[in-house]
Scaffold this motif. Sequence first.
Motif, PDB file in Angstrom:
ATOM      1  N   SER A  64      42.369 -53.182  18.902  1.00 28.89           N
ATOM      2  CA  SER A  64      42.800 -54.506  18.475  1.00 28.89           C
ATOM      3  C   SER A  64      43.362 -55.258  19.665  1.00 28.89           C
ATOM      4  O   SER A  64      44.042 -54.681  20.518  1.00 28.89           O
ATOM      5  CB  SER A  64      43.865 -54.378  17.383  1.00 28.89           C
ATOM      6  N   PHE A  65      43.110 -56.556  19.706  1.00 30.82           N
ATOM      7  CA  PHE A  65      43.688 -57.403  20.740  1.00 30.82           C
ATOM      8  C   PHE A  65      44.885 -58.174  20.199  1.00 30.82           C
ATOM      9  O   PHE A  65      45.079 -59.345  20.515  1.00 30.82           O
ATOM     10  CB  PHE A  65      42.627 -58.339  21.324  1.00 30.82           C
ATOM     11  N   VAL A  66      45.670 -57.490  19.387  1.00 33.25           N
ATOM     12  CA  VAL A  66      46.957 -58.011  18.952  1.00 33.25           C
ATOM     13  C   VAL A  66      47.929 -57.896  20.124  1.00 33.25           C
ATOM     14  O   VAL A  66      47.818 -57.001  20.962  1.00 33.25           O
ATOM     15  CB  VAL A  66      47.467 -57.218  17.740  1.00 33.25           C
ATOM     16  N   HIS A  67      48.912 -58.789  20.188  1.00 30.74           N
ATOM     17  CA  HIS A  67      49.889 -58.753  21.285  1.00 30.74           C
ATOM     18  C   HIS A  67      50.586 -57.394  21.300  1.00 30.74           C
ATOM     19  O   HIS A  67      50.998 -56.886  20.248  1.00 30.74           O
ATOM     20  CB  HIS A  67      50.925 -59.862  21.112  1.00 30.74           C
ATOM     21  N   VAL A  96      40.779 -59.231  16.252  1.00 31.60           N
ATOM     22  CA  VAL A  96      41.363 -60.308  17.053  1.00 31.60           C
ATOM     23  C   VAL A  96      42.188 -61.205  16.127  1.00 31.60           C
ATOM     24  O   VAL A  96      41.679 -61.687  15.124  1.00 31.60           O
ATOM     25  CB  VAL A  96      40.295 -61.141  17.797  1.00 31.60           C
ATOM     26  N   ARG A 100      43.667 -66.314  21.642  1.00 29.54           N
ATOM     27  CA  ARG A 100      43.982 -65.515  22.831  1.00 29.54           C
ATOM     28  C   ARG A 100      43.360 -64.124  22.714  1.00 29.54           C
ATOM     29  O   ARG A 100      42.795 -63.597  23.675  1.00 29.54           O
ATOM     30  CB  ARG A 100      45.498 -65.418  23.015  1.00 29.54           C
ATOM     31  N   GLY A 101      43.451 -63.536  21.541  1.00 28.59           N
ATOM     32  CA  GLY A 101      42.812 -62.246  21.320  1.00 28.59           C
ATOM     33  C   GLY A 101      41.312 -62.327  21.487  1.00 28.59           C
ATOM     34  O   GLY A 101      40.681 -61.406  22.036  1.00 28.59           O
ATOM     35  N   ARG A 104      40.365 -62.334  25.155  1.00 27.08           N
ATOM     36  CA  ARG A 104      40.401 -60.977  25.714  1.00 27.08           C
ATOM     37  C   ARG A 104      39.176 -60.175  25.282  1.00 27.08           C
ATOM     38  O   ARG A 104      38.603 -59.403  26.071  1.00 27.08           O
ATOM     39  CB  ARG A 104      41.682 -60.266  25.275  1.00 27.08           C
TER      40      ARG A 104
END
Length: 314
Positions: A64-67, A96, A100-101, A104
């Motif tokens: 996952s592209f979570v913060h 995502v 922003r995710g 990435r």
Amino acid sequence: MGVRELGLPERLGSGESLPSRVEIWEVGPRDGLQNETEVVPVEVKVEFLDRLARAGLTTLEATSFVHPKWVPQLADAEELLARLDRRDGVRYPVLVPNERGLDRALAAGVTHVAVFASATETFARRNLNSGLDAQFAMFEPVIARARESGLDVRGYVSMCFGDPWEGAVAPEQVVAVGKRLLDAGCSQLSLGDTIGVATAASVERVLDAFTESGVAIGDLAVHFHDTYGQALANTLAALRKGVTTVDSSAGGLGGCPYAESATGNLATEDLVWLLDGLGIEHGVDFDALVETSAWMATRLGRPSPSRVVRALAG
């Protein structure tokens, strides 16, 4: 040890309403590991994904592209994807949460992404820091940009059957959220029983509400948690309604970091055992899968939650 080695019949039921083949959407590497208290080393994650691919699973939700502040267990997403030996014929979708995710994910060469929506107001505020309607201001630009970039987009809908703060969720409310994701460009919806309170009857009601609204059953997947031991019964109910994509997690790993009552996902081994008994094709090497989950359990330092793994791997 597989079904045939135990001397069980290859097919225990052949109802005409059951699909001939089911796609297993493996979520263990993402949904399973995101809930671990300790960060799993990236090399273990890479080997986990490789073992799952070698076992015949063709959709592996990788990360996952979570913060990292919110899900530190998956902070190594870029490194994981860079080190991953992506096999032909295997999809590696990633989650995502926002643009922003997506940036990435695009930079990492991802071809399949997923967005995560809530069917309830309270969970949207707790999980997404947004309201039920306002959440789409985050998702719709992500879906549009992803589709423009040639990516496939899946939509998750959480709390489809019950919410720990709001109680039972009306099927019409779930349909409204799901249809908006489909209209925005998602190719498939995964309907999540995030806290595991669904029963076969409530599964049927939600699926019927979607089809009555004009959504094709082929656009729907199911994602069950086993909090009350109903995940397999709920899966069978969904199969009988024509669902052909089922989410599961190798070894039964996972839960939800934002819903404390959520226990592990439906175990992939338990799902495969069910599908084998029903004579439904799935393409997975059962023995290799059990071996993989037993291996992962040793890396995590605890027994596998999967009943099948515990029965066969000791």
